[in-house]
Design a protein around this motif. Structure first.
Motif, PDB file in Angstrom:
ATOM      1  N   ARG A  11      15.635  -2.491 -32.965  1.00  0.00           N
ATOM      2  CA  ARG A  11      16.237  -1.155 -33.117  1.00  0.00           C
ATOM      3  C   ARG A  11      15.946  -0.589 -34.504  1.00  0.00           C
ATOM      4  O   ARG A  11      15.634   0.590 -34.651  1.00  0.00           O
ATOM      5  N   LEU A  12      16.053  -1.430 -35.540  1.00  0.00           N
ATOM      6  CA  LEU A  12      15.750  -0.982 -36.901  1.00  0.00           C
ATOM      7  C   LEU A  12      14.305  -0.513 -36.993  1.00  0.00           C
ATOM      8  O   LEU A  12      14.030   0.561 -37.543  1.00  0.00           O
ATOM      9  N   ASP A  13      13.367  -1.289 -36.442  1.00  0.00           N
ATOM     10  CA  ASP A  13      11.954  -0.894 -36.437  1.00  0.00           C
ATOM     11  C   ASP A  13      11.756   0.454 -35.753  1.00  0.00           C
ATOM     12  O   ASP A  13      11.030   1.319 -36.248  1.00  0.00           O
ATOM     13  N   PHE A  19      11.846   8.107 -37.825  1.00  0.00           N
ATOM     14  CA  PHE A  19      12.060   8.960 -38.994  1.00  0.00           C
ATOM     15  C   PHE A  19      10.888   8.942 -39.965  1.00  0.00           C
ATOM     16  O   PHE A  19      10.933   9.570 -41.019  1.00  0.00           O
ATOM     17  N   GLY A  20       9.833   8.215 -39.625  1.00  0.00           N
ATOM     18  CA  GLY A  20       8.641   8.180 -40.467  1.00  0.00           C
ATOM     19  C   GLY A  20       8.834   7.407 -41.763  1.00  0.00           C
ATOM     20  O   GLY A  20       8.159   7.672 -42.746  1.00  0.00           O
ATOM     21  N   ILE A  21       9.744   6.453 -41.753  1.00  0.00           N
ATOM     22  CA  ILE A  21      10.020   5.660 -42.954  1.00  0.00           C
ATOM     23  C   ILE A  21       9.095   4.447 -42.952  1.00  0.00           C
ATOM     24  O   ILE A  21       9.035   3.696 -41.988  1.00  0.00           O
ATOM     25  N   GLU A  22       8.366   4.269 -44.046  1.00  0.00           N
ATOM     26  CA  GLU A  22       7.406   3.178 -44.160  1.00  0.00           C
ATOM     27  C   GLU A  22       7.985   1.946 -44.841  1.00  0.00           C
ATOM     28  O   GLU A  22       7.540   0.836 -44.594  1.00  0.00           O
TER      29      GLU A  22
END
Length: 50
Positions: A11-13, A19-22
């Motif tokens: 779920r975190l992935d 949200f486009g968070i790298e």
């Protein structure tokens, strides 16, 4: 998923991708322990009941 990690890594992935968070940065000792599935409560070994 590692059994000691207290949350869904899948779920975190998914949320990070949505949200486009790298990168996820954890800066406190407690946050790092939580993310790695470490101890959630510190109990001193020498503590005795009175």
């Amino acid at each position: 998923m590692h059994p000691d990690i207290p949350f869904s890594t899948t779920r975190l992935d998914s949320m990070l991708d949505d949200f486009g968070i790298e990168v996820l940065i954890a800066t406190s000792k407690h946050n790092i322990q939580y993310l790695l599935g470490g101890p959630r409560r510190w109990k001193p070994a020498s503590r005795k009941k009175i």
